[in-house]
Design an enzyme around this catalytic site. Sequence first.
Site, PDB file in Angstrom:
ATOM      1  N   ARG A 204      -7.202  -8.062  -8.906  1.00 53.11           N
ATOM      2  CA  ARG A 204      -7.875  -9.355  -9.078  1.00 53.11           C
ATOM      3  C   ARG A 204      -9.350  -9.096  -9.314  1.00 53.11           C
ATOM      4  NH1 ARG A 204     -10.571  -9.207  -4.300  1.00 53.11           N
ATOM      5  NH2 ARG A 204      -9.465  -8.438  -2.469  1.00 53.11           N
TER       6      ARG A 204
ATOM      7  N   LYS B  10       0.816  -1.214   0.000  1.00 49.18           N
ATOM      8  CA  LYS B  10       0.000   0.000   0.000  1.00 49.18           C
ATOM      9  C   LYS B  10       0.854   1.270   0.000  1.00 49.18           C
ATOM     10  CE  LYS B  10      -4.268  -1.817   2.068  1.00 49.18           C
ATOM     11  NZ  LYS B  10      -3.933  -3.236   2.016  1.00 49.18           N
TER      12      LYS B  10
END
Length: 674
Positions: A293, A116
């Site tokens: 994804r 992140k």
Amino acid sequence: MVSSLLIANRGEIACRIIRTARSLGIRTVAVFSDADADAPHVHQADQAVWIGPSPARESYLDGNRVIEAARRTGAEAIHPGYGFLSENADFADACAAAGITFVGPPASAMRAMGGKSTAKAIMADAGVPILPGYHGDGQDDALLSAEADRVGYPIMLKASAGGGGKGMRVVRDAEAFPAALGGARREAVAAFGDDRMLIERYLDHPRHVEVQVFADSHGGCIHLFERDCSIQRRHQKVAEEAPAPDLPPAVREAMGAAAVAAAKAIGYVGAGTVEFLYAPDSGEFFFMEMNTRLQVEHPVTEAVTGVDLVAWQLRIAAGEALPCVQDDIRLDGHAVEVRLYAEDPDAGFLPSTGRLTHFSMPEREVGIRVDSGVDAGSVISVHYDPMIAKIIAHGPDRATALRRLGRALEKTEVAGPATNAAFLRRIVTHPAFAAGAIETGFIEKHTADLLPERRLPGLPTLGAAVAGVLADRAAKAARQAGSSADPWSPWGDAGGWRLNGEGEERIAFRSGEVLLAVTLRYLRDGCILLTSDGIEARLAYRVDDDGMLSLGIDGVWRRVRVALDGLAVTVFDSGEIQRLSLVDPIADADRDAVGGKLVAPMPGRVVALHVAVGDSVKKGVALIVIEAMKMEHTILAPADGAVTGLPFGVGDQVEEGAELVGFESGSPEEDASA
């Protein structure tokens, strides 16, 4: 297009991928652990390969075993679904090295977004707005505490490698920071094998809006509009919808453009989701993360765009170009999805394990789609996420979609483990939700409505439970006698019936710790006079062709379902679910109540001890932490008292009901004076 595909996942997403692959004429290979040997995805695939023991780390998370399964079966491609290996860049590289197509983005894109901290820096350079925070490499506890002070409380701690609400904590002051950091680190290691943290300014009442993007290897990149995922509990999504309600067109356009810019900045290919925090008052939005994804909630996007996202994934992985441009994507109506979990809302949402003894879903309702990876007899295991199914409603507008979803949840019937079905129905039928007044604190704000105090079962529930028990008893008696008479007639059971006069019998149920005694008097007209705790009613019932009970109480009829499994009695009545247990008088006499013991609410592993034997503690103090189903559960002191025993240490496995802490109530001051 490949001719054979291995699905490196389990449950509903494996079944969903198999469905699309079959429609494209692609042969499918499932993988399974010991716990999933008889799972639906195993039976639905053309081939299935065992890849290890039940724990995910020894099976679904073992990339080498997955690739070996692909080699053994001749699978040309691997679809990772979501979770497990879906965002593992090393696994994507390993697939490429083995000459197997990975149905997902390039490993470089996963690495860019997998941390992140790195992702925030890339987004800032690409002009995508980000929240103030700390995303650095330094991970010393003191440094993180100082950075939290700099950013300003409240802050959000997040696992740098995480997602799905794991390793996240809201911290409102410096005093709470050390304990929150320790808990977040432990949870992050358990879920992702990585305890690095980042810090962000926490917004108290934002909305969580994410944009579905799709890119090909020829430079094409588009978005398929947004989803609102604001209804969350413990930072995990509960309900999602598309498009986001009341999102101004200018914000929708800007958010979509920012998402496409984010994907292009990392050379993205395939399906991905860019998540934003949106502040409705100011119209601002801030980048949170990118999920590289397919998302759990992708069906709502499919419903409003008419696109099969899995089919697109397979085509893009085969090198094809996107089949359309941005202007070709149109919104059609509204869709809402809820996640049906095996968890008990009345017990703090503790995950619930066990066999599904009754399982009926509203799959044939108009506008309803159900994605599930279980069926009757399946076991909800402690080893995996406890999601049972996703229920998706689509309609020409939001109001229609919500009505359809509310009705579908009324018809959702699961017995065995506890579920959140009634809780979900209360959300989608809540006036504030219907009005679009949604934000990430919605559940906390409306807790009193969504989680009403548990009450003792009323007359309709008791009547249904009694009728279900009598019908089951009559059916068994008829089968044993070889009778051709209607097995559902009360006359098929000797029970309390008398040839001359009115017979009488007693039945008892438990609701929690409360014993509910019911007296039945069998009347000459075929009805039953039911008496319980001074309340009296005339009961009549019949079993309809679909197995539902038509129940008459004092002349008012309703249709309910009663599921029996041994002594467990589950009543499904218009979306509300009551779980009772039929009392066996002999077994009940020897019943060993747990009483005041501090016991494990479910099987798990001890991850932290906050006390030692002999410690005096105050009510509400954390005593011990166990980890189960990827989440931490803290056992608190029920009163002021002393710790008298600690049977387990850190790392020990515990069974459900095992005593975790020996505890003696009483004020330490009182003990000293004595």
